[in-house]
Scaffold this motif. Structure first.
Motif, mmCIF file in Angstrom:
data_model
loop_
_atom_site.group_PDB
_atom_site.id
_atom_site.type_symbol
_atom_site.label_atom_id
_atom_site.label_comp_id
_atom_site.label_asym_id
_atom_site.label_seq_id
_atom_site.Cartn_x
_atom_site.Cartn_y
_atom_site.Cartn_z
ATOM 1 N N ALA A 191 100.661 -37.108 1.318
ATOM 2 C CA ALA A 191 100.561 -35.831 0.618
ATOM 3 C C ALA A 191 99.652 -34.872 1.377
ATOM 4 O O ALA A 191 98.740 -35.278 2.096
ATOM 5 C CB ALA A 191 100.039 -36.048 -0.801
ATOM 6 N N GLY A 192 99.887 -33.587 1.193
ATOM 7 C CA GLY A 192 99.095 -32.572 1.875
ATOM 8 C C GLY A 192 97.703 -32.411 1.297
ATOM 9 O O GLY A 192 97.472 -32.620 0.107
ATOM 10 N N SER A 193 96.766 -32.050 2.167
ATOM 11 C CA SER A 193 95.379 -31.738 1.796
ATOM 12 C C SER A 193 94.738 -32.831 0.963
ATOM 13 O O SER A 193 93.976 -32.566 0.033
ATOM 14 C CB SER A 193 95.334 -30.405 1.019
ATOM 15 O OG SER A 193 95.872 -29.364 1.793
ATOM 16 N N ALA A 194 95.028 -34.087 1.301
ATOM 17 C CA ALA A 194 94.579 -35.209 0.478
ATOM 18 C C ALA A 194 93.567 -36.118 1.159
ATOM 19 O O ALA A 194 92.988 -36.980 0.495
ATOM 20 C CB ALA A 194 95.789 -36.047 0.049
ATOM 21 N N PHE A 195 93.299 -35.930 2.465
ATOM 22 C CA PHE A 195 92.484 -36.895 3.200
ATOM 23 C C PHE A 195 91.277 -36.222 3.856
ATOM 24 O O PHE A 195 91.336 -35.075 4.300
ATOM 25 C CB PHE A 195 93.333 -37.603 4.269
ATOM 26 C CG PHE A 195 94.340 -38.540 3.661
ATOM 27 C CD1 PHE A 195 94.036 -39.882 3.479
ATOM 28 C CD2 PHE A 195 95.574 -38.082 3.233
ATOM 29 C CE1 PHE A 195 94.941 -40.746 2.891
ATOM 30 C CE2 PHE A 195 96.488 -38.934 2.642
ATOM 31 C CZ PHE A 195 96.177 -40.271 2.468
ATOM 32 N N ASP A 196 90.195 -36.990 3.897
ATOM 33 C CA ASP A 196 88.972 -36.540 4.562
ATOM 34 C C ASP A 196 88.984 -36.867 6.047
ATOM 35 O O ASP A 196 88.351 -36.175 6.850
ATOM 36 C CB ASP A 196 87.749 -37.217 3.928
ATOM 37 C CG ASP A 196 87.648 -36.958 2.443
ATOM 38 O OD1 ASP A 196 87.559 -35.772 2.059
ATOM 39 O OD2 ASP A 196 87.682 -37.938 1.664
ATOM 40 N N LEU A 197 89.683 -37.938 6.415
ATOM 41 C CA LEU A 197 89.686 -38.406 7.800
ATOM 42 C C LEU A 197 91.051 -38.978 8.126
ATOM 43 O O LEU A 197 91.621 -39.748 7.353
ATOM 44 C CB LEU A 197 88.607 -39.480 8.007
ATOM 45 C CG LEU A 197 88.570 -40.160 9.378
ATOM 46 C CD1 LEU A 197 88.068 -39.203 10.446
ATOM 47 C CD2 LEU A 197 87.686 -41.412 9.333
#
Length: 272
Positions: A129-135
């Motif tokens: 999913a978009g814009s869902a991860f820190d790294l």
């Protein structure tokens, strides 16, 4: 004091994978690289048993350059293979999901790490999913991507200010016996077998180099060599030819049968 355990895994924010096929090598890599990219599936147990891990200093550097701890961070490990880096990220407290294109590697991952979420896909078309991860982490895997496709995918799935971290273990050729072995590998293949590591010019990467070592049996060292894609694609007979010659050369250098492999893990991290 009993250490705080990593958080329990939660279902990753994913889309349906665009493809379950192996990752596509970077443009210009050629058909030989495509064979190498697909070679790991049939050697997944060998890879899992003998490939080196990564030093604690690498993950300290990731936290420093990303500007946040791994504990509690939402992390995707892309090209996760058998889960060597994924498991270490999980142990640092990251809420990690693995992304792996190969069926054989994915099966070995699930056998070894049933508690860590895994989805099928590759860096050129992330099933996330978009814009869902820190790294977003690539351990020994960025060179299998097409940066023109992988960078937009990284931008899509990372939160604003998220980090793209690429790293590789390289044999430390400042050590004489390792330099000699690397020269013999080049001579055996009549070429430098290292694949290009093209960094996208549009991102500002910071680099950290972390030297480290491990002591393993000579036979495990030779098996580690045999797990590399250049050897996997030339077949068992030619690989055995090289391994037998290396055994004869190295045995007198390590009479107790234990080899100290020395590495430099190179991290390149950019905030996206």
């Amino acid at each position: 004091m009993t250490p705080t355990p990593p958080p329990e895994p939660t279902p990753p924010p994913v889309h349906e994978p665009a493809s379950g096929s192996p990752a596509e090598p970077a443009p210009g890599a050629g058909p030989r690289a495509e064979l190498r990219a697909r070679s790991f599936d049939r050697a997944a147990p060998l890879y899992a048993a003998h490939r080196p891990g990564y030093p604690d200093g690498l993950f300290d550097a990731v936290e420093e350059l990303a500007g946040r701890p791994l504990r509690g961070a939402r992390v995707a490990d892309v090209g996760a293979g058998t889960g060597i880096a994924t498991a270490l990220l999980h142990a640092r407290g990251a809420r990690v999901v693995a992304v792996e294109p190969g069926g054989g590697m994915a099966a070995e991952f699930r056998r070894a790490h049933p508690h860590i979420p895994l989805v099928r896909g590759d860096g050129n078309r992330l099933p996330l999913a978009g814009s869902a991860f820190d790294l977003l982490a690539y351990a020994q895997a960025w060179h299998w991507t097409d940066p023109a496709r992988a960078v937009p995918e990284a931008r899509r799935v990372l939160r604003p200010g998220g980090a793209l971290a690429l790293w590789w273990n390289d044999a430390d050729t400042s050590v004489d016996w390792i330099a000699g072995q690397e020269a013999r590998i080049r001579a055996f293949f009549h070429a430098d077998v290292a694949l290009p590591r093209a960094l996208p010019a549009e991102l500002a990467f910071t680099t950290r180099a972390v030297p480290w070592a491990r002591r393993i049996p000579l036979e495990a060292h030779l098996a580690n060599l045999a797990s590399h894609s250049a050897f996997l694609v030339v077949g068992a007979d030619r690989t055995r030819e090289f391994v037998d010659a290396e055994r004869a050369l190295l045995a007198p250098l390590f009479p107790d049968g234990t080899v100290e492999e020395r590495y430099v893990t190179t991290l390149r991290l950019a905030l996206v």
